[in-house]
Design a protein around this motif. Structure first.
Motif, mmCIF file in Angstrom:
data_model
loop_
_atom_site.group_PDB
_atom_site.id
_atom_site.type_symbol
_atom_site.label_atom_id
_atom_site.label_comp_id
_atom_site.label_asym_id
_atom_site.label_seq_id
_atom_site.Cartn_x
_atom_site.Cartn_y
_atom_site.Cartn_z
ATOM 1 N N SER A 112 17.611 -56.511 -43.336
ATOM 2 C CA SER A 112 18.796 -57.347 -43.564
ATOM 3 C C SER A 112 18.918 -57.708 -45.042
ATOM 4 O O SER A 112 17.911 -58.006 -45.691
ATOM 5 C CB SER A 112 18.677 -58.637 -42.734
ATOM 6 N N PRO A 113 20.154 -57.723 -45.557
ATOM 7 C CA PRO A 113 20.321 -58.291 -46.890
ATOM 8 C C PRO A 113 19.933 -59.761 -46.842
ATOM 9 O O PRO A 113 20.159 -60.425 -45.810
ATOM 10 C CB PRO A 113 21.827 -58.141 -47.170
ATOM 11 N N ILE A 114 19.372 -60.264 -47.927
ATOM 12 C CA ILE A 114 18.958 -61.675 -47.965
ATOM 13 C C ILE A 114 20.126 -62.584 -47.593
ATOM 14 O O ILE A 114 19.965 -63.552 -46.848
ATOM 15 C CB ILE A 114 18.415 -62.025 -49.377
ATOM 16 N N ALA A 115 21.309 -62.249 -48.090
ATOM 17 C CA ALA A 115 22.482 -63.114 -47.873
ATOM 18 C C ALA A 115 22.813 -63.281 -46.390
ATOM 19 O O ALA A 115 23.425 -64.274 -45.996
ATOM 20 C CB ALA A 115 23.683 -62.540 -48.612
ATOM 21 N N GLU A 116 22.416 -62.313 -45.558
ATOM 22 C CA GLU A 116 22.753 -62.399 -44.126
ATOM 23 C C GLU A 116 21.599 -62.893 -43.269
ATOM 24 O O GLU A 116 21.713 -62.978 -42.046
ATOM 25 C CB GLU A 116 23.202 -61.012 -43.622
ATOM 26 N N ALA A 117 20.464 -63.196 -43.894
ATOM 27 C CA ALA A 117 19.289 -63.609 -43.115
ATOM 28 C C ALA A 117 19.491 -65.007 -42.529
ATOM 29 O O ALA A 117 20.131 -65.861 -43.144
ATOM 30 C CB ALA A 117 18.058 -63.609 -44.007
ATOM 31 N N THR A 118 18.962 -65.206 -41.335
ATOM 32 C CA THR A 118 18.993 -66.535 -40.719
ATOM 33 C C THR A 118 17.549 -67.006 -40.524
ATOM 34 O O THR A 118 16.618 -66.185 -40.534
ATOM 35 C CB THR A 118 19.660 -66.476 -39.329
ATOM 36 N N ASP A 119 17.382 -68.302 -40.301
ATOM 37 C CA ASP A 119 16.033 -68.822 -40.020
ATOM 38 C C ASP A 119 15.460 -68.160 -38.768
ATOM 39 O O ASP A 119 14.274 -67.834 -38.710
ATOM 40 C CB ASP A 119 16.075 -70.344 -39.806
ATOM 41 N N GLU A 120 16.324 -67.936 -37.772
ATOM 42 C CA GLU A 120 15.858 -67.337 -36.504
ATOM 43 C C GLU A 120 15.293 -65.934 -36.765
ATOM 44 O O GLU A 120 14.240 -65.578 -36.247
ATOM 45 C CB GLU A 120 17.006 -67.233 -35.490
ATOM 46 N N LEU A 121 16.021 -65.175 -37.574
ATOM 47 C CA LEU A 121 15.546 -63.814 -37.874
ATOM 48 C C LEU A 121 14.189 -63.884 -38.582
ATOM 49 O O LEU A 121 13.244 -63.181 -38.205
ATOM 50 C CB LEU A 121 16.564 -63.074 -38.754
ATOM 51 N N ILE A 122 14.086 -64.746 -39.574
ATOM 52 C CA ILE A 122 12.840 -64.839 -40.347
ATOM 53 C C ILE A 122 11.686 -65.253 -39.430
ATOM 54 O O ILE A 122 10.606 -64.662 -39.447
ATOM 55 C CB ILE A 122 13.018 -65.826 -41.524
ATOM 56 N N GLU A 123 11.933 -66.247 -38.608
ATOM 57 C CA GLU A 123 10.863 -66.762 -37.739
ATOM 58 C C GLU A 123 10.443 -65.765 -36.664
ATOM 59 O O GLU A 123 9.372 -65.896 -36.076
ATOM 60 C CB GLU A 123 11.305 -68.089 -37.104
ATOM 61 N N SER A 124 11.298 -64.765 -36.400
ATOM 62 C CA SER A 124 10.942 -63.766 -35.385
ATOM 63 C C SER A 124 9.920 -62.758 -35.919
ATOM 64 O O SER A 124 9.395 -61.934 -35.175
ATOM 65 C CB SER A 124 12.192 -63.010 -34.912
ATOM 66 N N ALA A 125 9.627 -62.830 -37.218
ATOM 67 C CA ALA A 125 8.768 -61.806 -37.831
ATOM 68 C C ALA A 125 7.287 -62.108 -37.670
ATOM 69 O O ALA A 125 6.867 -63.259 -37.781
ATOM 70 C CB ALA A 125 9.098 -61.700 -39.329
ATOM 71 N N ASP A 126 6.504 -61.051 -37.401
ATOM 72 C CA ASP A 126 5.051 -61.143 -37.542
ATOM 73 C C ASP A 126 4.697 -60.843 -38.997
ATOM 74 O O ASP A 126 3.737 -61.362 -39.544
ATOM 75 C CB ASP A 126 4.353 -60.125 -36.628
ATOM 76 N N VAL A 127 5.472 -59.928 -39.570
ATOM 77 C CA VAL A 127 5.306 -59.610 -40.992
ATOM 78 C C VAL A 127 6.686 -59.683 -41.644
ATOM 79 O O VAL A 127 7.639 -59.058 -41.175
ATOM 80 C CB VAL A 127 4.734 -58.190 -41.213
ATOM 81 N N LEU A 128 6.783 -60.477 -42.704
ATOM 82 C CA LEU A 128 8.038 -60.582 -43.455
ATOM 83 C C LEU A 128 7.856 -59.869 -44.791
ATOM 84 O O LEU A 128 6.904 -60.152 -45.534
ATOM 85 C CB LEU A 128 8.371 -62.052 -43.705
ATOM 86 N N ILE A 129 8.751 -58.921 -45.074
ATOM 87 C CA ILE A 129 8.711 -58.222 -46.361
ATOM 88 C C ILE A 129 9.967 -58.635 -47.129
ATOM 89 O O ILE A 129 11.084 -58.541 -46.603
ATOM 90 C CB ILE A 129 8.698 -56.692 -46.167
ATOM 91 N N VAL A 130 9.767 -59.110 -48.338
ATOM 92 C CA VAL A 130 10.907 -59.521 -49.160
ATOM 93 C C VAL A 130 10.953 -58.649 -50.407
ATOM 94 O O VAL A 130 9.989 -58.613 -51.177
ATOM 95 C CB VAL A 130 10.788 -61.008 -49.573
ATOM 96 N N GLY A 131 12.057 -57.929 -50.569
ATOM 97 C CA GLY A 131 12.223 -57.069 -51.750
ATOM 98 C C GLY A 131 13.419 -57.528 -52.556
ATOM 99 O O GLY A 131 14.453 -57.894 -51.987
ATOM 100 N N ALA A 132 13.284 -57.533 -53.876
ATOM 101 C CA ALA A 132 14.404 -57.977 -54.709
ATOM 102 C C ALA A 132 14.383 -57.274 -56.049
ATOM 103 O O ALA A 132 13.310 -57.026 -56.611
ATOM 104 C CB ALA A 132 14.336 -59.484 -54.923
ATOM 105 N N SER A 133 15.562 -56.976 -56.552
ATOM 106 C CA SER A 133 15.603 -56.380 -57.891
ATOM 107 C C SER A 133 15.475 -57.481 -58.935
ATOM 108 O O SER A 133 15.851 -58.630 -58.706
ATOM 109 C CB SER A 133 16.886 -55.575 -58.087
ATOM 110 N N TYR A 134 14.935 -57.059 -60.071
ATOM 111 C CA TYR A 134 14.672 -57.972 -61.187
ATOM 112 C C TYR A 134 15.698 -57.687 -62.276
ATOM 113 O O TYR A 134 15.776 -56.575 -62.793
ATOM 114 C CB TYR A 134 13.253 -57.709 -61.689
#
Ligand SMILES: Cc1cc2nc3c(=O)[nH]c(=O)nc-3n(C[C@H](O)[C@H](O)[C@H](O)COP(=O)(O)O)c2cc1C
Length: 192
Positions: A40-62
């Motif tokens: 999911s794009p960060i902008a569309e993420a919800t708390d529910e989606l994040i909390e459903s993860a066993d592993v959360l991967i966050v990628g972002a351009s610098y």
């Protein structure tokens, strides 16, 4: 065994970080543990989606000191803190070819705060430039960088690549192979 959930959130302006996220998702889906992988794009993420993860991967351009989407995601710190395994990656033109690892790690720590990112695995990949899509503001910033690099008395290989990419309408330094250590790290987390 029930399959585990991996959620990959990405902050991407021109698709380079999104491409890495898709590569990582594809490789994770091939694992024997057969995790469910949601992108999911960060902008569309919800708390529910994040909390459903066993592993959360966050990628972002610098971009010039800032990670794309980080201010938005920081607001979801409480949800992120509930995920047992967290992994971070950045994508930028120079990557580890130019920046020391500690510098990029620190950008991640500053962006998401120590309590969320401290002690978590971090990876840094090279992206590219695509001038055909680029906003006028971004082009203006990069035109300034290009001029500065062009005037450098001792331009290094990466300075030259930046100038060339700008002058040729773009350049692509993404490399799927570079994601292997990240995938291996997540694979281990999924075994636990
Ligand atoms: C305005 C702007 C500033 C940037 N600043 C940097 C920088 O400071 N260092 C760097 O290595 N790359 C920099 N880049 C390159 C981006 O990190 C690179 O284009 C990246 O692949 C973008 O990924 P994305 O399409 O997922 O957003 C910059 C790009 C733009 C447009």
């Amino acid at each position: 065994m029930t399959s585990k959930n991996v959620v990959i959130l990405y902050g991407s302006n021109y698709g380079f970080t999104e491409r890495y996220s898709r590569w990582i998702a594809e490789d994770l889906r091939e694992l024997e543990t057969q995790p469910t992988v949601i992108l999911s794009p960060i902008a569309e993420a919800t708390d529910e989606l994040i909390e459903s993860a066993d592993v959360l991967i966050v990628g972002a351009s610098y971009l010039g000191g800032f990670l794309t989407g980080a201010p938005t995601l920081r607001k979801r710190r409480e949800a992120m803190a509930k995920v047992p395994h967290r992994v971070f990656f950045t994508v930028c033109f120079n990557g580890l070819a130019v920046y020391p690892r500690e510098y990029l790690d620190n950008r991640v720590l500053k962006s998401y705060k120590e309590e969320i990112a401290g002690g978590r695995p971090m990876f840094h990949f090279r992206g590219g430039l695509d001038l055909s899509q680029m906003t006028r503001t971004h082009k203006t910033v990069l035109a300034g960088v290009r001029t500065a690099y062009k005037l450098k008395p001792h331009a290094n290989e990466y300075d030259k690549q930046m100038v060339e990419s700008f002058d040729n309408g773009g350049g692509d330094y993404t490399n799927r192979e570079d994601t292997k250590p990240l995938v291996a790290t997540v694979a281990e987390m999924l075994q636990k």
